[in-house]
Motif scaffolding. Structure first.
Motif, PDB file in Angstrom:
ATOM      1  N   VAL A  94      57.282 -23.641  20.922  1.00 15.67           N
ATOM      2  CA  VAL A  94      57.847 -23.934  22.237  1.00 15.67           C
ATOM      3  C   VAL A  94      58.816 -22.847  22.681  1.00 15.67           C
ATOM      4  CG1 VAL A  94      59.389 -25.515  23.462  1.00 15.67           C
ATOM      5  CG2 VAL A  94      57.527 -26.429  22.072  1.00 15.67           C
ATOM      6  N   GLU A  95      59.588 -22.300  21.746  1.00 11.42           N
ATOM      7  CA  GLU A  95      60.669 -21.392  22.099  1.00 11.42           C
ATOM      8  C   GLU A  95      60.306 -19.908  22.091  1.00 11.42           C
ATOM      9  OE1 GLU A  95      63.685 -22.098  23.136  1.00 11.42           O
ATOM     10  OE2 GLU A  95      63.422 -24.271  23.002  1.00 11.42           O
ATOM     11  N   HIS A  96      59.344 -19.510  21.248  1.00 19.48           N
ATOM     12  CA  HIS A  96      59.229 -18.078  20.950  1.00 19.48           C
ATOM     13  C   HIS A  96      57.843 -17.469  21.132  1.00 19.48           C
ATOM     14  CE1 HIS A  96      63.300 -18.118  19.404  1.00 19.48           C
ATOM     15  NE2 HIS A  96      62.999 -19.147  18.640  1.00 19.48           N
ATOM     16  N   VAL A 127      53.603 -24.631  26.193  1.00 15.13           N
ATOM     17  CA  VAL A 127      53.003 -25.852  25.657  1.00 15.13           C
ATOM     18  C   VAL A 127      53.021 -26.908  26.761  1.00 15.13           C
ATOM     19  CG1 VAL A 127      53.059 -27.611  23.864  1.00 15.13           C
ATOM     20  CG2 VAL A 127      53.769 -25.267  23.331  1.00 15.13           C
ATOM     21  N   GLN A 128      51.826 -27.253  27.237  1.00 16.97           N
ATOM     22  CA  GLN A 128      51.697 -28.122  28.394  1.00 16.97           C
ATOM     23  C   GLN A 128      51.504 -29.586  28.015  1.00 16.97           C
ATOM     24  OE1 GLN A 128      51.997 -27.376  31.566  1.00 16.97           O
ATOM     25  NE2 GLN A 128      51.447 -29.396  32.375  1.00 16.97           N
ATOM     26  N   ALA A 146      53.098 -38.641  19.531  1.00 23.33           N
ATOM     27  CA  ALA A 146      52.874 -37.642  20.573  1.00 23.33           C
ATOM     28  C   ALA A 146      53.936 -37.740  21.660  1.00 23.33           C
ATOM     29  CB  ALA A 146      51.481 -37.815  21.170  1.00 23.33           C
ATOM     30  N   ALA A 147      54.241 -38.957  22.060  1.00 21.74           N
ATOM     31  CA  ALA A 147      55.271 -39.157  23.089  1.00 21.74           C
ATOM     32  C   ALA A 147      56.630 -38.678  22.594  1.00 21.74           C
ATOM     33  CB  ALA A 147      55.332 -40.641  23.470  1.00 21.74           C
ATOM     34  N   GLN A 173      60.482 -31.228  25.364  1.00 19.45           N
ATOM     35  CA  GLN A 173      60.304 -31.089  26.814  1.00 19.45           C
ATOM     36  C   GLN A 173      58.890 -30.624  27.174  1.00 19.45           C
ATOM     37  OE1 GLN A 173      63.470 -29.381  25.490  1.00 19.45           O
ATOM     38  NE2 GLN A 173      63.951 -31.560  25.482  1.00 19.45           N
ATOM     39  N   ILE A 174      57.902 -31.212  26.529  1.00 15.73           N
ATOM     40  CA  ILE A 174      56.497 -30.936  26.838  1.00 15.73           C
ATOM     41  C   ILE A 174      56.072 -31.920  27.929  1.00 15.73           C
ATOM     42  CG2 ILE A 174      54.153 -30.897  25.902  1.00 15.73           C
ATOM     43  CD1 ILE A 174      55.455 -30.304  23.150  1.00 15.73           C
TER      44      ILE A 174
END
Length: 326
Positions: A20-22, A27-28, A40-41, A48-49
């Motif tokens: 996510v960060e690098h 990531v949608q 998943a949730a 923050q996906i």
């Protein structure tokens, strides 16, 4: 580039914070089974996906590429669906259970001009590239030793009768497919396909919990030890007529390389220190897709196909059968 993730297991949870960060990917969405929907949730909220779903076809509508991290037996099926939908695919190792499936996926990706990568961290590590650079200095290669053994936290359950996918022949589990695949990729990536393969495995209830794989080349022999029922220090040694190369880490991390010449002073190199093991591969995937580097993709697919052929030959040699076998 929007990336969707299929799966919520250990490898996803381990890698997601860095992903996510690098990486250049955004990531949608995360897709899971209905049973894992809560996980998943939770992951989407934590990182923050934007979206999560239990519908794979819905996921594919939201993304440009998909990262497949589900049990081995399902890799080929989900990769095929994504490619047919026009999406680039990154699939966890092994790419497929049989060589025929791997070849089919490679052909499909090439036909549709899509990128298909096996998430085999070894092939993209800077230390692996350094190893290839140093290889001529050992002279004529005579022996290669690879050892990747990790006592599985689920082996006790297996002995008690509870079978997780990693020990289930119905899910294409076993030591060779889980750990030995890294050793095979390590050797094949450097030396190409072997002339002969033999796998002597410790088999319980139809699955290999450990084993010794030998690969014969024209001028040398390669030995791969993999185990999930016991553990030992990792060692990768390439022995030649002028010296040897040594790595004291598992192939997936591909740590520092030491060159020991028979005459002269040893030299140590470590180009990967401090980076997550998946960092190099995901940056390579993003660069290839953005620059439309199909040559890199084709070369990596050739390696994945060659590795798949070795794995299948080894399994059959040991009498290990999966449901996908004809």
């Amino acid at each position: 580039m929007k990336l969707g993730i299929l799966g919520t297991g250990k490898i996803v949870q381990e890698f997601l914070p860095w992903l996510v960060e690098h990486t250049p990917f955004t990531v949608q969405a995360v897709c899971s089974t209905p049973r894992s929907a809560a996980k998943a949730a939770e992951l989407c909220a934590q990182y923050q996906i934007p979206q999560y779903t239990t519908n794979y076809f819905e996921l594919l509508q939201w993304v440009d590429a998909v990262y497949i991290a589900v049990p081995n037996l399902q890799h080929a099926r989900y990769a095929r669906v994504a490619l047919e939908a026009g999406k680039h695919v990154i699939v966890e190792k092994p790419m497929a259970v049989t060589a025929a499936e791997t070849e089919e996926l490679a052909a499909l990706a090439q036909r549709k001009r899509l990128f298909l990568f096996e998430a085999m961290t070894t092939q993209y590590q800077p230390n692996y590239a350094k190893l290839r650079e140093l290889l001529p200095r050992v002279g004529t290669v005579r022996m290669v030793q690879c050892s990747f053994s990790q006592y599985s936290s689920r082996y006790h359950d297996f002995c008690a009768g509870k079978v997780w996918p990693s020990f289930d022949p119905a899910c294409a589990g076993g030591a060779l497919m889980d750990l030995g695949v890294y050793n095979v990729s390590y050797v094949v990536g450097l030396f190409g396909s072997p002339n002969k393969v033999h796998y002597a495995a410790n088999i319980t209830r139809g699955i290999d919990t450990s084993g010794v794989l030998t690969m014969e080349y024209r001028s040398f022999k390669a030995v791969s030890i993999n185990a999930k029922d016991s553990s030992s220090p990792a060692r990768y040694i390439i022995q030649g007529t002028k010296g040897y190369l040594l790595q004291k880490s598992t192939a997936n991390f591909c740590g520092g390389v030491t060159f020991h010449p028979y005459k002269g002073k040893e030299e140590h190199f470590n180009l990967s220190a401090g980076r997550p093991r998946q960092a190099a591969e995901f940056h390579a995937f993003a660069r290839a897709i953005e620059s439309e580097d199909m040559e890199l993709c084709s070369r990596m697919l050739d390696t994945s196909v060659a590795v798949s052929r070795v794995l299948e030959t080894a399994r059959r040699d040991a009498g290990i059968r999966f449901t996908t076998d004809l």
